[in-house]
Structure formats: C-alpha cells, structure tokens
Motif scaffolding. Sequence first.
Motif, PDB file in Angstrom:
ATOM      1  N   PHE A  16      38.245  28.397 -18.142  1.00  0.00           N
ATOM      2  CA  PHE A  16      37.011  28.028 -17.451  1.00  0.00           C
ATOM      3  C   PHE A  16      36.614  29.142 -16.494  1.00  0.00           C
ATOM      4  N   ARG A  17      37.564  29.644 -15.734  1.00  0.00           N
ATOM      5  CA  ARG A  17      37.279  30.695 -14.753  1.00  0.00           C
ATOM      6  C   ARG A  17      36.786  31.971 -15.435  1.00  0.00           C
ATOM      7  N   ASP A  18      37.400  32.329 -16.572  1.00  0.00           N
ATOM      8  CA  ASP A  18      36.936  33.495 -17.332  1.00  0.00           C
ATOM      9  C   ASP A  18      35.484  33.315 -17.742  1.00  0.00           C
ATOM     10  N   LEU A  19      35.177  32.154 -18.308  1.00  0.00           N
ATOM     11  CA  LEU A  19      33.811  31.898 -18.760  1.00  0.00           C
ATOM     12  C   LEU A  19      32.829  31.887 -17.600  1.00  0.00           C
ATOM     13  N   GLN A  20      33.240  31.318 -16.488  1.00  0.00           N
ATOM     14  CA  GLN A  20      32.356  31.275 -15.330  1.00  0.00           C
ATOM     15  C   GLN A  20      32.024  32.692 -14.858  1.00  0.00           C
ATOM     16  N   THR A  21      33.008  33.561 -14.853  1.00  0.00           N
ATOM     17  CA  THR A  21      32.777  34.946 -14.460  1.00  0.00           C
ATOM     18  C   THR A  21      31.881  35.658 -15.459  1.00  0.00           C
ATOM     19  N   ARG A  22      32.152  35.468 -16.743  1.00  0.00           N
ATOM     20  CA  ARG A  22      31.398  36.174 -17.786  1.00  0.00           C
ATOM     21  C   ARG A  22      29.989  35.632 -17.958  1.00  0.00           C
ATOM     22  N   CYS A  23      29.760  34.375 -17.590  1.00  0.00           N
ATOM     23  CA  CYS A  23      28.424  33.782 -17.729  1.00  0.00           C
ATOM     24  C   CYS A  23      27.567  34.005 -16.491  1.00  0.00           C
ATOM     25  N   SER A  28      29.078  25.967 -11.816  1.00  0.00           N
ATOM     26  CA  SER A  28      30.274  25.367 -12.415  1.00  0.00           C
ATOM     27  C   SER A  28      29.958  24.010 -13.033  1.00  0.00           C
ATOM     28  N   SER A  29      29.035  23.251 -12.440  1.00  0.00           N
ATOM     29  CA  SER A  29      28.702  21.934 -13.003  1.00  0.00           C
ATOM     30  C   SER A  29      27.959  22.075 -14.337  1.00  0.00           C
ATOM     31  N   VAL A  30      27.061  23.047 -14.431  1.00  0.00           N
ATOM     32  CA  VAL A  30      26.344  23.269 -15.690  1.00  0.00           C
ATOM     33  C   VAL A  30      27.304  23.794 -16.755  1.00  0.00           C
ATOM     34  N   LEU A  31      28.170  24.722 -16.388  1.00  0.00           N
ATOM     35  CA  LEU A  31      29.149  25.238 -17.334  1.00  0.00           C
ATOM     36  C   LEU A  31      30.056  24.122 -17.830  1.00  0.00           C
ATOM     37  N   ASN A  32      30.521  23.305 -16.928  1.00  0.00           N
ATOM     38  CA  ASN A  32      31.385  22.181 -17.301  1.00  0.00           C
ATOM     39  C   ASN A  32      30.663  21.233 -18.259  1.00  0.00           C
ATOM     40  N   GLN A  33      29.386  20.947 -18.009  1.00  0.00           N
ATOM     41  CA  GLN A  33      28.610  20.066 -18.875  1.00  0.00           C
ATOM     42  C   GLN A  33      28.439  20.672 -20.268  1.00  0.00           C
TER      43      GLN A  33
END
Length: 84
Positions: A16-23, A28-33
């Motif tokens: 999740f943290r990798d994706l959050q950084t790369r996106c 975080s709420s939108v990424l999680n959704q």
Amino acid sequence: ALRILWELREEPAATFRDLQTRCGSVSSSVLNQRLHELRKGGIIATGEPTGYELTDDGRSLLQALAPIDDWATHWGRRGLPSDM
C-alpha cells in the motif's frame, strides 16, 4: 484505478505504501477504495508479504489496454499544437 494497474504492470507486487508513493497525489482513502474495488473485481490480489499484484484477469486487462498506451505514447511525442 488505471494508475494502480499502470504501477503494477512492470513491478509485479507493491505494498500500500509503495503504491501511495508511486501514485503521487491520491489520498490514502481514495487509494484504499480503488484497491478494494480492484480486489473485488478480481483484477488484483493481495500476495502476502509482497503486497498487491495483478491477477491473470488483471494482466489480461493490461494487454487489452496496450493499444491505448501505444496511442498515448505516439500522441505524446507529437507535442501540443502552437495555439494551445
């Protein structure tokens, strides 16, 4: 959701943290959704301990989207018209 697929295309697994950084700017709420929606749709899976990865359906979807990527790459190389 497409950005997540894009980020998983070459690096097969990401936390999740990798994706959050790369996106970048995605919250975080939108990424999680989006991750939830993609998991529910069978496009990605959670591979412990490596994180999120594409399923066979996810890889198939990326193959289907490849012509759009090719078009966008070609279009991007043209540059913008001078009146824009």
